[in-house]
Design a protein around this motif. Structure first.
Motif, PDB file in Angstrom:
ATOM      1  N   PHE A  10       0.855  -1.178   0.000  1.00  0.00           N
ATOM      2  CA  PHE A  10       0.000   0.000   0.000  1.00  0.00           C
ATOM      3  C   PHE A  10       0.893   1.229   0.000  1.00  0.00           C
ATOM      4  O   PHE A  10       1.825   1.324   0.792  1.00  0.00           O
ATOM      5  CB  PHE A  10      -0.880  -0.022   1.263  1.00  0.00           C
ATOM      6  CG  PHE A  10      -1.871   1.100   1.361  1.00  0.00           C
ATOM      7  CD1 PHE A  10      -3.165   0.934   0.931  1.00  0.00           C
ATOM      8  CD2 PHE A  10      -1.497   2.321   1.914  1.00  0.00           C
ATOM      9  CE1 PHE A  10      -4.089   1.956   1.040  1.00  0.00           C
ATOM     10  CE2 PHE A  10      -2.415   3.351   2.024  1.00  0.00           C
ATOM     11  CZ  PHE A  10      -3.715   3.165   1.581  1.00  0.00           C
ATOM     12  N   THR A  24       3.883   0.373   2.413  1.00  0.00           N
ATOM     13  CA  THR A  24       3.550  -0.342   3.636  1.00  0.00           C
ATOM     14  C   THR A  24       2.875  -1.649   3.233  1.00  0.00           C
ATOM     15  O   THR A  24       2.525  -1.846   2.068  1.00  0.00           O
ATOM     16  CB  THR A  24       2.621   0.506   4.531  1.00  0.00           C
ATOM     17  OG1 THR A  24       1.464   0.883   3.778  1.00  0.00           O
ATOM     18  CG2 THR A  24       3.326   1.756   5.029  1.00  0.00           C
ATOM     19  N   VAL A  26      -0.257  -4.350   3.912  1.00  0.00           N
ATOM     20  CA  VAL A  26      -1.573  -4.604   4.500  1.00  0.00           C
ATOM     21  C   VAL A  26      -1.820  -6.110   4.432  1.00  0.00           C
ATOM     22  O   VAL A  26      -1.631  -6.732   3.384  1.00  0.00           O
ATOM     23  CB  VAL A  26      -2.694  -3.857   3.739  1.00  0.00           C
ATOM     24  CG1 VAL A  26      -4.060  -4.212   4.302  1.00  0.00           C
ATOM     25  CG2 VAL A  26      -2.465  -2.355   3.787  1.00  0.00           C
ATOM     26  N   THR A  27      -2.228  -6.676   5.558  1.00  0.00           N
ATOM     27  CA  THR A  27      -2.582  -8.092   5.619  1.00  0.00           C
ATOM     28  C   THR A  27      -4.013  -8.202   6.131  1.00  0.00           C
ATOM     29  O   THR A  27      -4.336  -7.650   7.189  1.00  0.00           O
ATOM     30  CB  THR A  27      -1.644  -8.869   6.571  1.00  0.00           C
ATOM     31  OG1 THR A  27      -0.296  -8.694   6.127  1.00  0.00           O
ATOM     32  CG2 THR A  27      -1.991 -10.350   6.592  1.00  0.00           C
ATOM     33  N   ILE A  28      -4.839  -8.868   5.372  1.00  0.00           N
ATOM     34  CA  ILE A  28      -6.225  -9.122   5.767  1.00  0.00           C
ATOM     35  C   ILE A  28      -6.391 -10.629   5.889  1.00  0.00           C
ATOM     36  O   ILE A  28      -6.044 -11.375   4.967  1.00  0.00           O
ATOM     37  CB  ILE A  28      -7.216  -8.565   4.726  1.00  0.00           C
ATOM     38  CG1 ILE A  28      -7.069  -7.041   4.644  1.00  0.00           C
ATOM     39  CG2 ILE A  28      -8.644  -8.973   5.063  1.00  0.00           C
ATOM     40  CD1 ILE A  28      -7.845  -6.406   3.521  1.00  0.00           C
ATOM     41  N   LEU A  41      -7.239  -7.202  10.274  1.00  0.00           N
ATOM     42  CA  LEU A  41      -6.518  -6.338   9.353  1.00  0.00           C
ATOM     43  C   LEU A  41      -5.288  -5.783  10.068  1.00  0.00           C
ATOM     44  O   LEU A  41      -5.392  -5.267  11.176  1.00  0.00           O
ATOM     45  CB  LEU A  41      -7.424  -5.176   8.906  1.00  0.00           C
ATOM     46  CG  LEU A  41      -6.804  -4.242   7.868  1.00  0.00           C
ATOM     47  CD1 LEU A  41      -7.861  -3.798   6.876  1.00  0.00           C
ATOM     48  CD2 LEU A  41      -6.149  -3.050   8.514  1.00  0.00           C
ATOM     49  N   ARG A  42      -4.130  -5.933   9.434  1.00  0.00           N
ATOM     50  CA  ARG A  42      -2.885  -5.351   9.948  1.00  0.00           C
ATOM     51  C   ARG A  42      -2.297  -4.471   8.846  1.00  0.00           C
ATOM     52  O   ARG A  42      -2.242  -4.883   7.688  1.00  0.00           O
ATOM     53  CB  ARG A  42      -1.873  -6.443  10.309  1.00  0.00           C
ATOM     54  CG  ARG A  42      -2.188  -7.162  11.585  1.00  0.00           C
ATOM     55  CD  ARG A  42      -1.042  -8.067  12.054  1.00  0.00           C
ATOM     56  NE  ARG A  42      -0.422  -8.852  11.018  1.00  0.00           N
ATOM     57  CZ  ARG A  42      -0.830 -10.061  10.622  1.00  0.00           C
ATOM     58  NH1 ARG A  42      -1.876 -10.625  11.177  1.00  0.00           N
ATOM     59  NH2 ARG A  42      -0.187 -10.704   9.686  1.00  0.00           N
ATOM     60  N   HIS A  43      -1.877  -3.292   9.202  1.00  0.00           N
ATOM     61  CA  HIS A  43      -1.224  -2.380   8.255  1.00  0.00           C
ATOM     62  C   HIS A  43       0.101  -1.987   8.895  1.00  0.00           C
ATOM     63  O   HIS A  43       0.121  -1.294   9.912  1.00  0.00           O
ATOM     64  CB  HIS A  43      -2.119  -1.158   8.010  1.00  0.00           C
ATOM     65  CG  HIS A  43      -1.708  -0.353   6.824  1.00  0.00           C
ATOM     66  ND1 HIS A  43      -2.541   0.560   6.244  1.00  0.00           N
ATOM     67  CD2 HIS A  43      -0.556  -0.318   6.103  1.00  0.00           C
ATOM     68  CE1 HIS A  43      -1.926   1.129   5.223  1.00  0.00           C
ATOM     69  NE2 HIS A  43      -0.715   0.612   5.130  1.00  0.00           N
ATOM     70  N   HIS A  55      -4.034   6.386   9.297  1.00  0.00           N
ATOM     71  CA  HIS A  55      -4.521   5.173   8.635  1.00  0.00           C
ATOM     72  C   HIS A  55      -5.348   4.309   9.587  1.00  0.00           C
ATOM     73  O   HIS A  55      -6.306   3.664   9.174  1.00  0.00           O
ATOM     74  CB  HIS A  55      -3.355   4.388   8.028  1.00  0.00           C
ATOM     75  CG  HIS A  55      -2.884   4.964   6.731  1.00  0.00           C
ATOM     76  ND1 HIS A  55      -2.051   6.053   6.686  1.00  0.00           N
ATOM     77  CD2 HIS A  55      -3.151   4.623   5.453  1.00  0.00           C
ATOM     78  CE1 HIS A  55      -1.807   6.350   5.419  1.00  0.00           C
ATOM     79  NE2 HIS A  55      -2.474   5.498   4.653  1.00  0.00           N
ATOM     80  N   THR A  56      -4.996   4.295  10.861  1.00  0.00           N
ATOM     81  CA  THR A  56      -5.798   3.570  11.853  1.00  0.00           C
ATOM     82  C   THR A  56      -7.213   4.132  11.881  1.00  0.00           C
ATOM     83  O   THR A  56      -8.194   3.383  11.889  1.00  0.00           O
ATOM     84  CB  THR A  56      -5.146   3.662  13.246  1.00  0.00           C
ATOM     85  OG1 THR A  56      -3.869   3.031  13.190  1.00  0.00           O
ATOM     86  CG2 THR A  56      -5.999   2.985  14.304  1.00  0.00           C
ATOM     87  N   TRP A  59      -8.947   3.130   8.450  1.00  0.00           N
ATOM     88  CA  TRP A  59      -9.363   1.726   8.408  1.00  0.00           C
ATOM     89  C   TRP A  59     -10.539   1.488   9.344  1.00  0.00           C
ATOM     90  O   TRP A  59     -11.451   0.725   9.035  1.00  0.00           O
ATOM     91  CB  TRP A  59      -8.203   0.798   8.767  1.00  0.00           C
ATOM     92  CG  TRP A  59      -7.214   0.584   7.664  1.00  0.00           C
ATOM     93  CD1 TRP A  59      -5.878   0.912   7.691  1.00  0.00           C
ATOM     94  CD2 TRP A  59      -7.445   0.000   6.380  1.00  0.00           C
ATOM     95  NE1 TRP A  59      -5.285   0.565   6.504  1.00  0.00           N
ATOM     96  CE2 TRP A  59      -6.222  -0.008   5.680  1.00  0.00           C
ATOM     97  CE3 TRP A  59      -8.569  -0.521   5.749  1.00  0.00           C
ATOM     98  CZ2 TRP A  59      -6.089  -0.507   4.387  1.00  0.00           C
ATOM     99  CZ3 TRP A  59      -8.452  -1.017   4.461  1.00  0.00           C
ATOM    100  CH2 TRP A  59      -7.225  -1.010   3.792  1.00  0.00           C
TER     101      TRP A  59
END
Length: 72
Positions: A10, A24, A26-28, A41-43, A55-56, A59
């Motif tokens: 991202f 960065t 992003v893992t979903i 979700l991890r960013h 971004h937190t 999201w």
């Protein structure tokens, strides 16, 4: 639903304060728990704390909209 994982890079353009944060990750993850699905979700990889914070918030708004959509 079977367990699923989506990982992607991202990057942000068009906002000068975030243009230099770099890419960065992003893992979903979707995990079946009985008849429900756990959404995670991890960013990660921010070099600028303000960008991570913004971004937190973003999201969070996206996830809230998804919750509203599925509830209706």
């Amino acid at each position: 639903m079977e367990n699923k994982r989506l990982v992607f890079e991202f990057s942000w353009e068009g906002t000068p304060e975030f243009d230099n944060i770099g890419d960065t990750i992003v893992t979903i993850e979707l995990k079946a728990i009985g008849e429900q699905t756990l959404f995670t979700l991890r960013h990660e990889g921010f070099r600028v704390e303000k960008a991570a914070h913004e971004h937190t918030i973003g999201w969070g708004e996206c996830i809230a909209a998804l919750e509203d959509e599925f509830a209706s």
